[in-house]
Every structure is written in C-alpha cells, then in structure tokens.
Design an enzyme around this catalytic site. Structure first.
Site, PDB file in Angstrom:
ATOM      1  N   GLY A  37       0.824  -1.205   0.000  1.00  0.00           N
ATOM      2  CA  GLY A  37       0.000   0.000   0.000  1.00  0.00           C
ATOM      3  C   GLY A  37       0.851   1.245   0.000  1.00  0.00           C
ATOM      4  N   ASN A  38       0.231   2.371   0.302  1.00  0.00           N
ATOM      5  CA  ASN A  38       0.972   3.633   0.366  1.00  0.00           C
ATOM      6  C   ASN A  38       0.420   4.468   1.514  1.00  0.00           C
ATOM      7  OD1 ASN A  38      -1.209   5.467  -0.723  1.00  0.00           O
ATOM      8  ND2 ASN A  38      -1.017   4.002  -2.411  1.00  0.00           N
ATOM      9  N   ARG A  39       1.026   5.615   1.737  1.00  0.00           N
ATOM     10  CA  ARG A  39       0.711   6.394   2.924  1.00  0.00           C
ATOM     11  C   ARG A  39      -0.423   7.398   2.729  1.00  0.00           C
ATOM     12  NH1 ARG A  39       5.840   9.199   4.138  1.00  0.00           N
ATOM     13  NH2 ARG A  39       4.824   9.851   6.041  1.00  0.00           N
ATOM     14  N   SER A  40      -1.159   7.286   1.645  1.00  0.00           N
ATOM     15  CA  SER A  40      -2.268   8.229   1.431  1.00  0.00           C
ATOM     16  C   SER A  40      -3.408   7.946   2.408  1.00  0.00           C
ATOM     17  CB  SER A  40      -2.771   8.105  -0.003  1.00  0.00           C
ATOM     18  OG  SER A  40      -3.888   8.937  -0.174  1.00  0.00           O
ATOM     19  N   ALA A  94      -4.143   7.903  -4.519  1.00  0.00           N
ATOM     20  CA  ALA A  94      -2.794   7.408  -4.788  1.00  0.00           C
ATOM     21  C   ALA A  94      -2.948   5.969  -5.272  1.00  0.00           C
ATOM     22  CB  ALA A  94      -1.950   7.471  -3.530  1.00  0.00           C
TER      23      ALA A  94
END
Ligand code: C5P
Length: 221
Positions: free
Chosen positions: A29-32, A96
C-alpha cells in the site's frame, strides 16, 4: 459567490490509496490517508454538486451527502471509474494508485519457512486510470489529476508537473511537494495548479478544505 456555484454539476472524485494483495493477509500500500480527496468531495457537495466518491481504504470518514463506492485495488478503481466517468462532467483523481501489482496473489499465506532468506516478487503494471479516462474524455468533461512529487525546489516541481500533465492528457494537474514530512497524513497542503499547456493557473497553501476549494474554483471557471 461560491455558495452553490456547482449546483447540478456531476462530479467524480477518487480518494485514498489502493492496496495490492500479496496473499490473504498482506498487501502493498501507500501512505495516502484520503484526506485531500475526501475534502474535495465534501466541498464539491457543499457547493451543490452531485458527488460520487470512489474511495480506496480511507483512514478518514466519508462526508455526508456524497455517493460512495468502495474499492481496494487499482484494478477495482479502474473498473469503477470506467463505468461511472462517462456520465460525470467533472473528474478529480486524488487517489494514490499503485503503479504496479504483484503478478500473482498467493492463495495461502506466504511462509518464510518456504521462501528462505530472500523473497522475490514480480510485478505487473496497473492501468493508468487518469491517462485512460483522459484519452476517453467525453465532450465538455473536465479532468483533474494530482501529482505528489519529491522535488528539490519550485522549478523542479513545475518541470515534473509539466511533464506529467503532458503524459496524462488531463485538463489540470494539482501538483504538490511531498516528502517524509510534507503532504501525507497532514492537514496542511500546498499546491500549484497547472493547465494542459503547462501554465500555472493557481497557487494555494492552506488546509485541505481550502485546497479543495481552490481546485474547485478552477473547475467552476
Ligand atoms: O503517475 P502518477 O502516479 O504520479 O500520477 C498521479 C495521478 O495519476 C493522480 O491523479 C492519480 O490518481 C492518477 N493515477 C491513476 N492511475 C494510476 C496511477 C496514477 O489514475 N495507475
């Protein structure tokens, strides 16, 4: 003047960050957090628009008065957007989206006992939703993309933004600087909005609600 300037306009907003599964319990995943996209959806609804929010793994609550479609992966977001976008006048892609997904999703939990000291994962490119929707743009549609860039200074930021809007083919690009301490997970944001020809149409700094309004001002014309 803003109060109901988007009355009757149909708006699609994407928010959050996609998750690409590796196995039944893990994902990349990502930090959005989804804050900026949710703020855009909330402000567009407050300004009278009929808003659909395509939400990927939000860390924040969804605003009242918007239609929400929950998705998790980039492929799900692509499919949902392809279905909804042709019937929306304004499209704002704040999510994102993972550029790549693991080639295969394991049916069972990946075990260190089986993988040994090194685990290699192969990736496949995800569809570029913004570019695909821009290529399929219907008459009169306004499409806004986002770019989160780690640039050394304003010149580099603009250069990266101009290259990106040319590549994506959208009408406007909201470019913001990110790093370990800027952009994600925060309430403050600073954006430069570029037009398709690369011109700066607006600069704005403030909380994510005010950034949302700045973007919607550009869209409202
Ligand atoms: O290429 P990059 O990820 O920096 O572009 C960011 C913009 O493109 C955002 O508006 C994002 O929502 C969109 N995007 C997309 N599909 C992808 C990757 C990014 O729609 N696969």
């Amino acid at each position: 003047a803003r109060s109901h300037d988007l009355a009757g306009r149909t708006v699609l907003v994407t928010a959050g960050g996609t998750r690409e599964p590796l196995d039944p319990v893990r994902f990349l995943g990502n930090r959005s957090s989804g804050r900026q996209g949710v703020a855009i959806a909330a402000r567009a609804a407050a300004r009278g628009a009929d808003v659909t929010l395509v939400a990927a793994n939000l860390e924040v609550g969804v605003p009242d008065g918007v239609h929400v479609v929950e998705v998790s992966t980039a492929a799900q977001m692509a499919e949902t957007c392809a279905e909804i976008a042709p019937r929306r006048e304004v499209i704002i892609m704040a999510a994102a989206v993972a550029d790549y997904r693991p080639d295969r999703v394991s049916d069972s939990k990946i075990k260190k006992e089986q993988s040994g000291d090194e685990l290699t994962i192969a990736f496949t490119k995800n569809p570029d939703i913004l570019r695909d929707l821009s290529a399929a743009r219907v008459d009169g549609q306004i499409i806004v993309g986002f770019a989160a860039e780690t640039a050394a200074d304003d010149d580099e930021l603009l250069e990266l933004g101009r290259a990106k809007i040319a590549r994506k083919g959208c009408d406007y690009l909201a470019v913001n600087r990110v790093g370990w301490h800027e952009g994600f997970q925060r309430d403050e944001n600073s954006v430069v909005i570029l037009a398709a020809d690369g011109d700066v149409v607006r600069r704005h700094e403030g909380d994510k609600m005010s950034v949302a309004d700045a973007i919607l001002d550009v869209v409202a014309g």
